[in-house]
Enzyme design. Structure first.
Site, PDB file in Angstrom:
ATOM      1  N   LYS A  44       1.653   5.221 -11.206  1.00 52.07           N
ATOM      2  CA  LYS A  44       0.532   4.097 -10.875  1.00 52.07           C
ATOM      3  C   LYS A  44      -0.223   3.288 -12.155  1.00 52.07           C
ATOM      4  O   LYS A  44      -0.172   1.983 -11.767  1.00 52.07           O
ATOM      5  CB  LYS A  44      -0.767   4.942 -10.262  1.00 52.07           C
ATOM      6  CG  LYS A  44      -0.676   5.236  -8.771  1.00 52.07           C
ATOM      7  CD  LYS A  44      -0.245   4.218  -7.746  1.00 52.07           C
ATOM      8  CE  LYS A  44      -0.183   4.632  -6.198  1.00 52.07           C
ATOM      9  NZ  LYS A  44       0.027   3.475  -5.529  1.00 52.07           N
ATOM     10  N   SER A  78      -4.165   2.830  -8.455  1.00 49.49           N
ATOM     11  CA  SER A  78      -5.063   4.050  -8.457  1.00 49.49           C
ATOM     12  C   SER A  78      -5.863   3.891  -9.702  1.00 49.49           C
ATOM     13  O   SER A  78      -5.194   3.591 -10.973  1.00 49.49           O
ATOM     14  CB  SER A  78      -4.495   5.114  -8.076  1.00 49.49           C
ATOM     15  OG  SER A  78      -5.250   6.119  -8.113  1.00 49.49           O
ATOM     16  N   THR A 118      -8.140  11.015   2.997  1.00 47.77           N
ATOM     17  CA  THR A 118      -6.608  10.712   3.646  1.00 47.77           C
ATOM     18  C   THR A 118      -6.020  11.793   3.556  1.00 47.77           C
ATOM     19  O   THR A 118      -6.227  12.816   2.917  1.00 47.77           O
ATOM     20  CB  THR A 118      -5.882   9.576   3.232  1.00 47.77           C
ATOM     21  OG1 THR A 118      -5.813   9.867   1.869  1.00 47.77           O
ATOM     22  CG2 THR A 118      -6.923   8.100   3.130  1.00 47.77           C
ATOM     23  N   ALA A 156       3.011  13.024 -12.521  1.00 45.28           N
ATOM     24  CA  ALA A 156       3.903  12.068 -11.833  1.00 45.28           C
ATOM     25  C   ALA A 156       3.163  10.835 -11.198  1.00 45.28           C
ATOM     26  O   ALA A 156       3.393   9.821 -11.575  1.00 45.28           O
ATOM     27  CB  ALA A 156       4.855  12.516 -10.983  1.00 45.28           C
ATOM     28  N   TYR A 157       2.013  11.125 -10.214  1.00 42.05           N
ATOM     29  CA  TYR A 157       1.445  10.115  -9.641  1.00 42.05           C
ATOM     30  C   TYR A 157       0.583   9.199 -10.454  1.00 42.05           C
ATOM     31  O   TYR A 157       0.731   7.825 -10.340  1.00 42.05           O
ATOM     32  CB  TYR A 157       0.478  10.771  -8.502  1.00 42.05           C
ATOM     33  CG  TYR A 157      -0.131   9.788  -7.740  1.00 42.05           C
ATOM     34  CD1 TYR A 157       0.292   9.140  -6.666  1.00 42.05           C
ATOM     35  CD2 TYR A 157      -1.683   9.257  -7.929  1.00 42.05           C
ATOM     36  CE1 TYR A 157      -0.581   8.299  -5.820  1.00 42.05           C
ATOM     37  CE2 TYR A 157      -2.512   8.597  -7.252  1.00 42.05           C
ATOM     38  CZ  TYR A 157      -1.900   8.025  -6.351  1.00 42.05           C
ATOM     39  OH  TYR A 157      -2.450   7.004  -5.422  1.00 42.05           O
ATOM     40  N   ASN A 170       0.928  -1.110  -0.232  1.00 49.14           N
ATOM     41  CA  ASN A 170      -0.037   0.149  -0.029  1.00 49.14           C
ATOM     42  C   ASN A 170       0.788   1.467  -0.027  1.00 49.14           C
ATOM     43  O   ASN A 170       0.383   2.298  -0.369  1.00 49.14           O
ATOM     44  CB  ASN A 170      -0.955   0.094   1.142  1.00 49.14           C
ATOM     45  CG  ASN A 170      -1.628   1.379   1.523  1.00 49.14           C
ATOM     46  OD1 ASN A 170      -2.503   1.701   0.891  1.00 49.14           O
ATOM     47  ND2 ASN A 170      -0.999   2.260   2.377  1.00 49.14           N
TER      48      ASN A 170
END
Length: 291
Positions: free
Chosen positions: A216, A159, A249, A211-212, A113
């Protein structure tokens, strides 16, 4: 009978979805098909202080106490902290060596995770994000997968941000092909993105300036490639990627439609429940979906 019949590890588990995954493993294990006695969960995090605090929060968690699922309350599950920073090769190696020594009979579940989401976009953000989300998760997957016993489960928390609808047709095809081919083909795409971002030409190269999201997409791709390879070994180990959904979160700055407990349901299902022997899938809301 060994002290622990089942052994699990959850990375990036001191808060948010990771912490909720540990809680829900403890809550759901007694009624899962895997229940054959005590369960030991290693809750991992980069910070020993935050990891210990997370374990304390779970041992005094009212829902866990009421359900009597923890060993201290007469239940089956024990939760222990172990340090792990997936952005550091030495940390991954130390963790896998620790598990190999402590549990020579093997592990049953691994849920990767751990991940980061940084603000902004430049070549440094790309490099740092890929180092954790792609290379770190890949290394943890490759080091921990051999420790799983037959019929074990490995789940990578990816994701929806990594869905392939943001790419040029050329790059989208390259991702789909890499996922069927091997890990080096997936890594080559990450290198292509890094170089394009460093040149300020990621859009021309067919990638989004995100980038994220790209990290993913890479994580989903290598998970699929590893699942294909693992299936050939005939050990019955199921390897899947999933999206927990848009969860409230720190990572989403408190945005999000789901609670961490709701976000934990798909990864926990993929680890503990009957999924019909499916491997190499991308899942959300407890269903396999198109990537």
């Amino acid at each position: 009978m060994p002290a622990q019949s089942r052994v699990a590890a959850v990375t990036g588990a001191n808060k948010g979805i990771g912490l909720a995954i540990v809680r829900n493993l403890a809550l759901q294990y007694p009624k899962s098909p895997f229940n054959n006695g005590p369960l030991l969960i290693y809750l991992t995090a980069r910070s020993a202080e935050k990891g210990a605090e997370a374990v304390r929060s779970l041992t005094s968690d009212p829902q866990l106490k009421e359900a009597k699922v923890l060993a201290q309350d007469g239940g089956l599950t024990t939760i222990k902290f172990q340090e792990l920073d997936i952005s550091q090769t030495t940390s991954i190696q130390q963790f896998s060596e620790f598990l190999r020594t402590e549990h020579p009979q093997g592990l049953d579940f691994v849920i990767n995770n751990a991940g980061i989401a940084m603000q902004g976009f430049d070549s440094n953000v790309v490099k740092t994000t890929l180092q954790t989300n792609y290379y770190g998760t890949l290394e943890a997957t490759q080091d921990l997968l051999p420790l799983l016993r037959d019929n074990g489960r490995l789940v990578n928390v990816s994701s929806m941000a990594g869905k392939l609808n943001k790419y040029s047709d050329d790059i989208r095809s390259a991702f789909l092909q890499a996922a069927k081919t091997d890990v080096p083909a997936c890594t080559a795409l990450m290198e292509r993105f890094s170089q394009a971002a460093a040149d300020g030409k990621e859009k021309e190269a067919g990638f989004p300036s995100a980038a994220y999201a790209v990290s993913k997409a890479g994580e989903t791709a290598f998970t699929k490639a590893i699942a294909v390879k693992e299936a050939r070994r005939g050990r019955g180990v199921l390897v899947n990627a999933c999206c927990p959904g848009y969860v409230k979160t720190d990572m989403t700055k408190g945005g999000g439609a789901k609670t961490p407990d709701q976000g934990a349901q798909t990864p926990v299902m993929l680890a503990l429940h009957d999924i019909g022997g499916k491997t190499g899938g991308f899942w959300q809301s407890e269903k396999e979906i198109d990537w």
